[in-house]
Design a protein around this motif. Structure first.
Motif, mmCIF file in Angstrom:
data_model
loop_
_atom_site.group_PDB
_atom_site.id
_atom_site.type_symbol
_atom_site.label_atom_id
_atom_site.label_comp_id
_atom_site.label_asym_id
_atom_site.label_seq_id
_atom_site.Cartn_x
_atom_site.Cartn_y
_atom_site.Cartn_z
ATOM 1 N N VAL A 35 -70.900 -61.719 -33.547
ATOM 2 C CA VAL A 35 -70.732 -60.463 -34.274
ATOM 3 C C VAL A 35 -69.249 -60.216 -34.513
ATOM 4 O O VAL A 35 -68.456 -60.215 -33.581
ATOM 5 C CB VAL A 35 -71.337 -59.275 -33.487
ATOM 6 N N GLU A 36 -68.896 -59.997 -35.764
ATOM 7 C CA GLU A 36 -67.532 -59.607 -36.117
ATOM 8 C C GLU A 36 -67.527 -58.089 -36.282
ATOM 9 O O GLU A 36 -68.262 -57.546 -37.108
ATOM 10 C CB GLU A 36 -67.087 -60.269 -37.424
ATOM 11 N N VAL A 37 -66.722 -57.404 -35.499
ATOM 12 C CA VAL A 37 -66.631 -55.946 -35.591
ATOM 13 C C VAL A 37 -65.536 -55.596 -36.592
ATOM 14 O O VAL A 37 -64.400 -56.035 -36.464
ATOM 15 C CB VAL A 37 -66.323 -55.316 -34.207
ATOM 16 N N ARG A 38 -65.895 -54.805 -37.594
ATOM 17 C CA ARG A 38 -64.946 -54.401 -38.630
ATOM 18 C C ARG A 38 -64.835 -52.883 -38.682
ATOM 19 O O ARG A 38 -65.747 -52.211 -39.164
ATOM 20 C CB ARG A 38 -65.389 -54.900 -39.992
ATOM 21 N N PRO A 39 -63.736 -52.334 -38.207
ATOM 22 C CA PRO A 39 -63.561 -50.873 -38.323
ATOM 23 C C PRO A 39 -63.108 -50.492 -39.734
ATOM 24 O O PRO A 39 -62.317 -51.196 -40.351
ATOM 25 C CB PRO A 39 -62.480 -50.561 -37.293
ATOM 26 N N PHE A 40 -63.662 -49.414 -40.236
ATOM 27 C CA PHE A 40 -63.309 -48.903 -41.559
ATOM 28 C C PHE A 40 -62.916 -47.441 -41.452
ATOM 29 O O PHE A 40 -63.369 -46.731 -40.563
ATOM 30 C CB PHE A 40 -64.508 -49.008 -42.520
ATOM 31 N N GLU A 41 -62.115 -46.983 -42.375
ATOM 32 C CA GLU A 41 -61.808 -45.561 -42.508
ATOM 33 C C GLU A 41 -63.154 -44.870 -42.746
ATOM 34 O O GLU A 41 -64.049 -45.415 -43.385
ATOM 35 C CB GLU A 41 -60.839 -45.389 -43.685
ATOM 36 N N PHE A 42 -63.327 -43.651 -42.210
ATOM 37 C CA PHE A 42 -64.642 -43.021 -42.205
ATOM 38 C C PHE A 42 -65.247 -42.895 -43.598
ATOM 39 O O PHE A 42 -66.443 -43.134 -43.776
ATOM 40 C CB PHE A 42 -64.626 -41.646 -41.526
ATOM 41 N N GLY A 43 -64.475 -42.518 -44.596
ATOM 42 C CA GLY A 43 -65.018 -42.363 -45.954
ATOM 43 C C GLY A 43 -65.612 -43.662 -46.475
ATOM 44 O O GLY A 43 -66.691 -43.674 -47.063
ATOM 45 N N THR A 44 -64.907 -44.768 -46.257
ATOM 46 C CA THR A 44 -65.399 -46.084 -46.671
ATOM 47 C C THR A 44 -66.642 -46.452 -45.875
ATOM 48 O O THR A 44 -67.647 -46.914 -46.426
ATOM 49 C CB THR A 44 -64.307 -47.151 -46.463
ATOM 50 N N PHE A 45 -66.575 -46.253 -44.566
ATOM 51 C CA PHE A 45 -67.693 -46.554 -43.681
ATOM 52 C C PHE A 45 -68.960 -45.818 -44.132
ATOM 53 O O PHE A 45 -70.019 -46.420 -44.318
ATOM 54 C CB PHE A 45 -67.323 -46.150 -42.243
ATOM 55 N N PHE A 46 -68.853 -44.496 -44.351
ATOM 56 C CA PHE A 46 -70.021 -43.702 -44.678
ATOM 57 C C PHE A 46 -70.543 -44.022 -46.079
ATOM 58 O O PHE A 46 -71.759 -44.042 -46.302
ATOM 59 C CB PHE A 46 -69.714 -42.217 -44.510
ATOM 60 N N ALA A 47 -69.656 -44.292 -47.015
ATOM 61 C CA ALA A 47 -70.092 -44.678 -48.365
ATOM 62 C C ALA A 47 -70.882 -45.986 -48.300
ATOM 63 O O ALA A 47 -71.913 -46.129 -48.965
ATOM 64 C CB ALA A 47 -68.884 -44.827 -49.292
ATOM 65 N N ASP A 48 -70.412 -46.942 -47.490
ATOM 66 C CA ASP A 48 -71.133 -48.206 -47.323
ATOM 67 C C ASP A 48 -72.493 -47.986 -46.669
ATOM 68 O O ASP A 48 -73.485 -48.617 -47.045
ATOM 69 C CB ASP A 48 -70.322 -49.196 -46.488
ATOM 70 N N ILE A 49 -72.563 -47.098 -45.695
ATOM 71 C CA ILE A 49 -73.840 -46.801 -45.035
ATOM 72 C C ILE A 49 -74.836 -46.268 -46.057
ATOM 73 O O ILE A 49 -75.985 -46.701 -46.130
ATOM 74 C CB ILE A 49 -73.642 -45.779 -43.884
ATOM 75 N N LYS A 50 -74.405 -45.317 -46.883
ATOM 76 C CA LYS A 50 -75.298 -44.724 -47.873
ATOM 77 C C LYS A 50 -75.803 -45.760 -48.873
ATOM 78 O O LYS A 50 -76.930 -45.677 -49.343
ATOM 79 C CB LYS A 50 -74.585 -43.592 -48.613
ATOM 80 N N LYS A 51 -74.961 -46.743 -49.198
ATOM 81 C CA LYS A 51 -75.344 -47.784 -50.161
ATOM 82 C C LYS A 51 -76.183 -48.887 -49.520
ATOM 83 O O LYS A 51 -76.698 -49.749 -50.215
ATOM 84 C CB LYS A 51 -74.095 -48.416 -50.771
ATOM 85 N N GLY A 52 -76.278 -48.882 -48.190
ATOM 86 C CA GLY A 52 -76.977 -49.966 -47.509
ATOM 87 C C GLY A 52 -76.110 -51.207 -47.400
ATOM 88 O O GLY A 52 -76.601 -52.308 -47.175
ATOM 89 N N ASN A 53 -74.816 -51.035 -47.549
ATOM 90 C CA ASN A 53 -73.868 -52.144 -47.538
ATOM 91 C C ASN A 53 -73.355 -52.386 -46.112
ATOM 92 O O ASN A 53 -72.192 -52.126 -45.809
ATOM 93 C CB ASN A 53 -72.705 -51.823 -48.492
ATOM 94 N N TYR A 54 -74.242 -52.845 -45.235
ATOM 95 C CA TYR A 54 -73.874 -53.140 -43.856
ATOM 96 C C TYR A 54 -74.948 -54.031 -43.256
ATOM 97 O O TYR A 54 -76.066 -54.105 -43.759
ATOM 98 C CB TYR A 54 -73.730 -51.856 -43.027
#
Length: 167
Positions: A35-54
């Motif tokens: 597993v590669e852990v990738r931290p993102f700025e919250f706005g990017t992280f949450f936008a990706d979650i909403k898109k299913g991009n994870y």
């Protein structure tokens, strides 16, 4: 058989979600899952979650005090889209049987019948595992001896504050 995936998390090594991701990544490595852990700025992280991009991510939820959350979190019409970017089925889960029982649960007024419908919803989600709940925080209250009347509520919010008095 080994496999690999990426874990999206919120930023900063001091963030508990990031620390948790690293601990779980280490444990998964022990069973052959890289597993590669990738931290993102919250706005990017949450936008990706909403898109299913994870591939893997951790999220916290709002307080759950009513079983209708099964509709909000798992009904197929609640998948985020351009029309509703804030819909809460962020795991893009689809199950026609769950859609049917959660919609019926929203419309049923008889408590015993609702209980049966939401028990079926719970069974379907437990079978399909669109998400894997990992933990729930314990809520503990410490107060000064002069403070009385506070009642802790199951969702951990501060709804008990209006009844507090100080002597």
């Amino acid at each position: 058989m080994a496999c690999a995936c990426t874990w999206s998390t919120r930023p900063a090594p001091t963030c508990s979600a990031s620390r948790f991701a690293h601990v779980l990544a280490s444990q998964l490595a022990e069973v052959g899952i890289s597993v590669e852990v990738r931290p993102f700025e919250f706005g990017t992280f949450f936008a990706d979650i909403k898109k299913g991009n994870y591939q893997i991510a951790t999220m916290q939820t709002t307080p759950i005090t009513e079983p209708d959350f099964y509709y909000s979190y798992f009904h197929s019409t609640r998948i985020p889209s351009d029309a509703d970017r804030d819909a809460q089925n962020r795991w893009h889960y689809r199950n026609a049987d769950l859609d049917r029982v959660t919609l019926a649960g929203r419309q049923e007024l008889d408590r015993a019948k609702r209980k049966l419908l939401y028990a079926e919803a719970q069974r379907l989600v437990a079978r399909d595992l669109p998400i894997i709940p990992l933990w729930h925080e314990d809520n503990v209250v410490l107060s000064n001896v002069d403070v009385q009347g506070y009642t802790i509520v199951p969702d951990g919010r501060f709804a008990g504050l209006p009844s507090v008095t100080k002597h």
